[in-house]
Design an enzyme around this catalytic site. Sequence first.
Site, mmCIF file in Angstrom:
data_model
loop_
_atom_site.group_PDB
_atom_site.id
_atom_site.type_symbol
_atom_site.label_atom_id
_atom_site.label_comp_id
_atom_site.label_asym_id
_atom_site.label_seq_id
_atom_site.Cartn_x
_atom_site.Cartn_y
_atom_site.Cartn_z
ATOM 1 N N ASP A 399 0.873 -1.168 0.000
ATOM 2 C CA ASP A 399 0.000 0.000 0.000
ATOM 3 C C ASP A 399 0.915 1.225 0.000
ATOM 4 O O ASP A 399 2.048 1.150 0.485
ATOM 5 C CB ASP A 399 -0.872 -0.025 1.264
ATOM 6 N N THR A 401 0.003 4.885 0.984
ATOM 7 C CA THR A 401 -0.166 5.830 2.081
ATOM 8 C C THR A 401 0.032 5.169 3.440
ATOM 9 O O THR A 401 -0.688 4.245 3.795
ATOM 10 C CB THR A 401 -1.571 6.473 2.013
ATOM 11 N N ASP A 595 -7.220 -1.606 2.956
ATOM 12 C CA ASP A 595 -6.304 -2.706 2.633
ATOM 13 C C ASP A 595 -6.796 -4.050 3.166
ATOM 14 O O ASP A 595 -6.258 -5.091 2.802
ATOM 15 C CB ASP A 595 -4.914 -2.434 3.230
#
Length: 699
Positions: A399, A401, A595
């Site tokens: 991921d 961020t 996520d």
Amino acid sequence: MTSEHHHHAKRTASSHKSSHQPDAHPSELHEGHAHASHATHSGHEAHKGHGRHPPTHHAHMIEDFRRRFWVSLVLTLPILFLSPMLRKIFGLEALAFPGDRYLLFGLASAVYFYGGWPFLKGLFSELRERRPGMMTLIAVAITTAYAYSSLVTFGLPGKVFFWELATLIDIMLLGHWIEMRSVLGASRALEELARLMPSTAHRLLPNGTTEEVPLEDLRPGDRVLVRPGEKIPADGQVLEGQSAVNEAMLTGESRPVEKKPGDEVIGGAINGEGSLVVEITRTGAESFLSQVIELVRQAQESKSRTQDLANRAAFWLTLIALSGGALTFLVWWAAMRKDLAFSLERTVTVMVITCPHALGLAVPLVVAVSTALAAKRGLLIRNRAAFERARNLTAVVFDKTGTLTEGRFGVTKVLSWEGFSPEEVLRLAASVETHSEHPIARAVAEASPETEPVEDFKALPGRGARGRVSGREVLVVSPGYLREKGLGLPEEAVELSAKGETVIFILVEGKLAGAIGLSDRVRPESRSAIKALKARGLKCFMLTGDNARVAQAVAEELGLDEFFAEVLPQEKAQKIREVKARGEIVAMTGDGVNDAPALAEADVGVAIGAGTEVAIETADIVLVRNNPEDVVSIIDLARATYRKMIQNLFWATGYNAVAIPLAAGALYKYGVLLSPAVGAVLMSLSTVIVAINARRLKI
């Protein structure tokens, strides 16, 4: 401060159209086999369940093994003292007393039925599933030893095996207890998702007042007031007000999204500095968050269960024990014409020795050591089967961020014009922004070492802020403000924006004095982590809800193999499936709610520990530190752990290759016959070697 987020909001809104209906059911524990491999599934309706479950069935099982181990260990001490074979070895035969064999039988019976019960129960489970494994092997060994020794106690010529029976049960209970403690119980991922929602909402009444209502009482069409800093209670559309809403935990969008009347908002997102009146459009199972919950549940339930290495070894040893025991009996009794007592003793010796103590500890000891070693390094292993799979990984998907980046804005560039210096531009901007709570404003304020007093501060919703600094009017505004006023954007600022950076402009007394570029800063550790993973032959991908320009800038800076941008949470698990369909064995590393489905879908899910609780609960491994380099440590440790397991299984089963033929009497004509006592010594030596080898595990 940012402007063009409307497209993102519309994409997010349209994603809600497909509606899954998650079932509300309690946590369940499925035991693939009794040897402590568990896959857990739980589901909750998104708008319920803010409390925790009572202790899980898994926790009760761990406690049960612990209690049975200690009770059996206490009973084993007098069994050792009363055993004729041990008395003979240590010269304590004079301590025999009338009836001691019956006392020994009683104590051994207690250990067999109480301590051995999980294995006897496991035997029936494995036979019912037609998958004989470790439980079958242990149950066959202890039952053979108990039945034969009981017959000897009541008259059959031969030697009792009660002390081997008791120590075997003790070791196996200890091994299972150690192993089960290292295996995670029921996942609370879906419960943590549900907890993202506030418990109440401020519903607006027709007369303009508000009433506090539980979340489940909200219906489509209701209007709610969302105050600054509060969570949005359900999916809806903004009717009144302007604010920047933080959707990062849900969508992966690093920048706060500006919301104005007509824009869609997602339940669970955090409102910024303005008040909003929102009309509810979706609640319960139809909501965005519920659909994410359903995706997590489906991905968790579709994850395959792998069988233990030790269990596979136990399957073959079970066949060897049964066939070896039967063959030994037939050879001695039918072919060699030995008496029944001798033939039975050889048979029992073979079957007891075939179940080595070392095999019961071979994997659990390595697991315990690797789990402890990992914890010291800030790697928390929650799913052992997935951790073991990490050694075969071929690709890691990150991921963006909060994982590869810091998840917060930082000033990257200060441009200046009209005779202003970059330092002065930053100081003037920081002075004004000190009075704002916006994340971009905070980043600017933190970047300047000094600020000046500000008078007449005023926020410009969706545009920026203004104030008087040392008597001069200073505006800190978005590109949209400049376009509204008909001011052209300088080329340097356009180039910054093209790189995916957020650009704000500073006007002093109406003149464009400068611009500040901000971006979500890449972690310094990300570069070394990507480099180390590539050196180990792994491909590195990035998955983000952020826009393509931002994603491309990060991907180029880190040298990633590929990136997927503007990916909605519903699509993240699909992207993982796409990468897996290429033949890759995939780890997903992330920290947000968005996520969670991807973490559950991946072969190995890795959560950054400072992220949301739901990401942590869905993951197989949790990184306590926000350090992508720890993904490299996981892979190295998984490979080292597997090597130790193989070495230990070699020692544990290698012992059998020597002991079984000797116990069966292969060298009998040369005067070599392995007695149960010598077999026990070899068994102990094998166990010690396995224990020492496990302790030598290092990353």
